[in-house]
Design an enzyme around this catalytic site. Structure first.
Site, mmCIF file in Angstrom:
data_model
loop_
_atom_site.group_PDB
_atom_site.id
_atom_site.type_symbol
_atom_site.label_atom_id
_atom_site.label_comp_id
_atom_site.label_asym_id
_atom_site.label_seq_id
_atom_site.Cartn_x
_atom_site.Cartn_y
_atom_site.Cartn_z
ATOM 1 N N GLY C 134 47.418 51.173 64.460
ATOM 2 C CA GLY C 134 46.642 49.947 64.641
ATOM 3 C C GLY C 134 45.346 50.219 65.374
ATOM 4 O O GLY C 134 45.170 51.265 65.998
ATOM 5 N N CYS C 135 44.419 49.277 65.288
ATOM 6 C CA CYS C 135 43.087 49.485 65.861
ATOM 7 C C CYS C 135 43.141 49.497 67.390
ATOM 8 O O CYS C 135 42.693 50.455 68.036
ATOM 9 C CB CYS C 135 42.116 48.440 65.338
ATOM 10 S SG CYS C 135 42.662 46.740 65.481
#
Lengths: 325, 325, 325, 325
Positions: C134-135
């Protein structure tokens, strides 16, 4: 490898040139000259370059380069070249407006060729010196040249364009202060922008009898990058016919495209593209044009010119991922 | 009518004061002093005032006023008052941090009262001199005071807040240049912001044994106005109970409100409000607080203090239409 | 040439993947699958691609590809793979959070390897399936991993981070409406963001006895791209020593760099870089981390993983010109 | 006290009306009707109103009011009035474009007067129904009316204007998504904007023989509030003389001012002002005009009209503090 140098390395256009040239397969960046930053890392000034390069700003000019880019303020290129004479072997690509007009184009035995590939690619390929076009001038010429080339300018042209804050240079000023510019809008230099000269010169070179007026109102937008320009003029012809004229004119241009649908500025931001759209309402032809002022409007086009001169593909190093958002 | 003067009239907080006072029913703005702009129209500097006033910046101080607001840089109020002594008749409201801490509050026989109405409204009403709170300090104290007042701070507090570019003052700097700040984010002065002193002082005044640490990380946001602050700390109590403590604490406060739902910064921009929201996750209490840094965080609160001192309704002149968008 | 396909082609991460892969020297983009846009040009949706490609969205999946990227909403990858089974020959790189946690990593006989090259490059090189991080998880892990690896996390960690509007996906919502988000700031999902799982998992994999809490407060910023994260924790050690630990940890990482000076978000926007900065105040270590949420935080890292699996240089196709402004 | 009601209470213009009327000394806001929000607090929708009012949206219309404001989408006012007939005692102020053109102005025995005070203040004072002007129409008319009134329009007029995202209404759309609009620029409805009708009607009412064309190109700016408009036309007269004509024309207008210096949009944001600037280059007269699209361009002007009808000072409730930053 092409040995390249940059003069005036701390400004926006120099920063963009460095970003492009560091990833260019055929260029070795020999030096970046900056009197004010000599000895500092490039990444001290262009801080996104941290991790990309360990080069430092030079305090001397290396004359033994294949190409030198002058990223100096308008009027300063002449002064610099007076004191720093490059041999004929070195290609000079000047990003200022010092040599763009024909009467200014001869200097030190050099002839500066106006570096708009969509206009005169063949001359550029043979050139030893390039006068790189202005940012507004690029967006506006790419909107008008096919019309001029097909002798279709029969009436005055009305142009409105907006540019980002990088268009104003790195120096701090009232209109580049964040609190002023954020969510604001204003015009400047109405009808008298310094790029009018090169625009008129190019239009006349294609449509020799051109005697109409070009009204140009430039604006300051609240963004950092990009130019969005609209131009309209009376046009009695057929929309599809003029679209074909534009498409044909740009058939070989690797960065300039005619869009069937309306365009918006972010389609080109952080790319070397120019997008053009044509629309007709009654007898008015509306031409829209978008570029990134620092790329197609400055450093990207400068590299295009370099590529052409050195026989490389015109797009070399310029297939840039747009930021889009 | 209250005769009012402003010292240091060219900055952001002075501009906001002028905007408020021009519409205040009980104030006559006698003079706005600015050495750098003497003789110019207020609207030459605060350009939105065109059409609102024809007043010019004064080059002399009129000592015959009922209240004077000092809108000078931190450290400069002391210097100014050393050279310009007002009589006891004149109320001084100082927006700098020169007199906010108890050890600094006595000066020239005056006692500067810390001007946070939610904390000490009664003292303010009797005051002859006011030390107006800092912007971050206001947002953070309003988040913490009911917790301290109810002796509920039992652990360290972790605060993160972001402020707009007006928080940095009018001078041009690298981090207020549009091209830098647009769509950017960064922190500054981690854990050492100058407002920590007044925050700790107020918390201790309500919860005397307070010996925990307050960690505060301030950030630069890419907007011009506003502060959004979050604070969290261990809290074993009941959420509804602490909401009631907050609501009760601010029951008489005309500008500070507890929101049942999540808050966002633009709910308060261009108003004198502070919104507070309480949320609990496991044993952590999260308190969010929003203000406009120039209004509740500076000039709006200064006028609140003036209103209280002169026996006016606290909200006089401060029912401002929010911009919201 | 590597034949590549993209599933879920209309979203932001698919757009970025397309932008990268079109310029990648060793990839042939076979198809971009989108049920909602089948038959349309890619450039109808990703409008900056006008002039870059004439590819259209496909309405069928070509199973004969070397690698397929799943750019589907969280939870949808599992459903898609249930109905569309790829042979073992095809590498799957999934950008959702469906397979990031160890208990979820086995699926259809495949083992999804967590694709954070700075953590487990060797496993990635051997992988047949990748769960792309995920970012926020990427930004935060890169801030914490060297600390965990050196067993230096001895206390709770306090994290605050802000992301751009592209982090919320392409669907229209109240908080992505321009009038709401412009010049606004707010938090969401306090302490409960879905990326906490993968962050804790990675930290524990390096510092096995880790039993402290990680408090993470995510925020919505008024920009489109980028993540700026700060993390702090008690640290009694020496700043220079921990800097060396970070620098050593990332010595072979081609995109993650430790900056000696303060960092700001735009240093990494439109690049695949992560910048890290370390600062110490009293006994608190403050670690700052910046990435572009769509690149190092999603599609750029997906291509890094592909490069590693196919034996290409890790940076292939990822030396992107930053937009910076 | 004037009893006022609002129909269509959830939109931007209704929100602004509420903000203004809550602080208006002579108005009692009786009800705000919204079918979609009936029963909810106003502050659930207009979230900055938290703490300012506890009013809820009504699900029925109270016909016993002195004035009702229709804040409905274009075309919907007619439909609403067909079903909801107010007595002659109730003043109707309609913010849509349903009744602005003379052929549309008679409805249900009412005659809707075009509510631009700078054009026809005397008629407004006697009116029972008002057609409130459009936002672009207001900015452009205020730029042109003195020129028309002095019979000085002798040639085509070229207008370019940019508006904020609130101009597009509250509904979510591709061009109001934050990621699209942030740092973007585009045009729409070239030469065919729906406000052309009322602009031409007003110009002809002052300069009866007017037979030139008005070319108007509207643009979408990346800000939320404000309109910046430029108009130019051939003008052989003297600049100082035309300035005097403008100044005289607006001598009694409390919100419209002629600026000697260049203007920028933020000078008027969050105010009810219109600023006008005149510039001449060769034989072209350039007129610039700025307003806040939601105030002077909509709800502020609606209140101006109400004030005039009820014999109040025209500025009552409209001396708004600008946000400026």
């Amino acid at each position: 490898m092409i040995k390249a140098g940059i003069i005036g390395g701390a400004g926006y256009t120099a920063g963009e040139l460095i970003r492009i040239l560091l990833n260019h397969n055929y260029v070795d960046l020999s030096f970046v000259f900056s009197t004010s930053n000599a000895g500092n890392l490039l990444s001290d000034v262009h801080q996104d370059l941290l991790g990309s390069t360990d080069i430092r700003f030079a305090d001397t000019v290396d004359f033994n380069v294949d190409v030198v880019f002058l990223c100096l303020g308008h009027g300063n290129s002449t002064a610099f070249l007076d004191k720093n004479v490059f041999s004929e072997e070195t290609i000079i690509i000047d990003l200022s407006n010092d040599f763009r007009l024909k009467p200014d184009a001869e200097f030190q035995g050099r002839e500066f060729i106006y570096g708009l590939p969509e206009l005169n690619k063949d001359e550029i390929k043979q050139a030893g010196s390039i006068a790189n076009p202005g940012c507004f001038a690029t967006a506006i010429q790419l909107a008008l040249l096919p019309l001029a080339d097909s002798k279709n300018i029969t009436s005055d042209i009305h142009i409105n364009a907006v540019t980002g804050a990088t268009g104003a240079g790195t120096s701090l000023s009232a209109t580049t202060h964040y609190t002023w510019r954020d969510n604001n809008f204003s015009y400047y230099k109405p009808f008298t922008h310094q790029h009018m000269g090169e625009i008129n010169q190019s239009v006349k070179s294609l449509q020799s009898g051109f005697d109409k007026e070009i009204f140009f109102l430039p604006n300051r937008g609240n963004f950092s990058r990009g130019i969005f320009a609209t131009a309209y003029t009376k046009f009695e012809g057929d929309l599809e016919a003029i679209k074909k004229i534009y498409t044909d004119f740009y058939a070989e241009a690797p960065f300039t495209f005619v869009s069937e649908t309306d365009i918006h500025m972010k389609q080109v931001v952080n790319t070397n593209k120019c997008l053009i759209h044509l629309h007709k309402h009654n007898n008015q032809l509306l031409i829209t044009s978008c570029i990134d002022n620092l790329l197609k409007g400055a450093s990207g086009q400068a590299v295009e010119n370099m590529n052409l001169i050195f026989g490389l593909p015109q797009t070399e190093g310029l297939n840039l991922k747009g930021s889009y958002f």
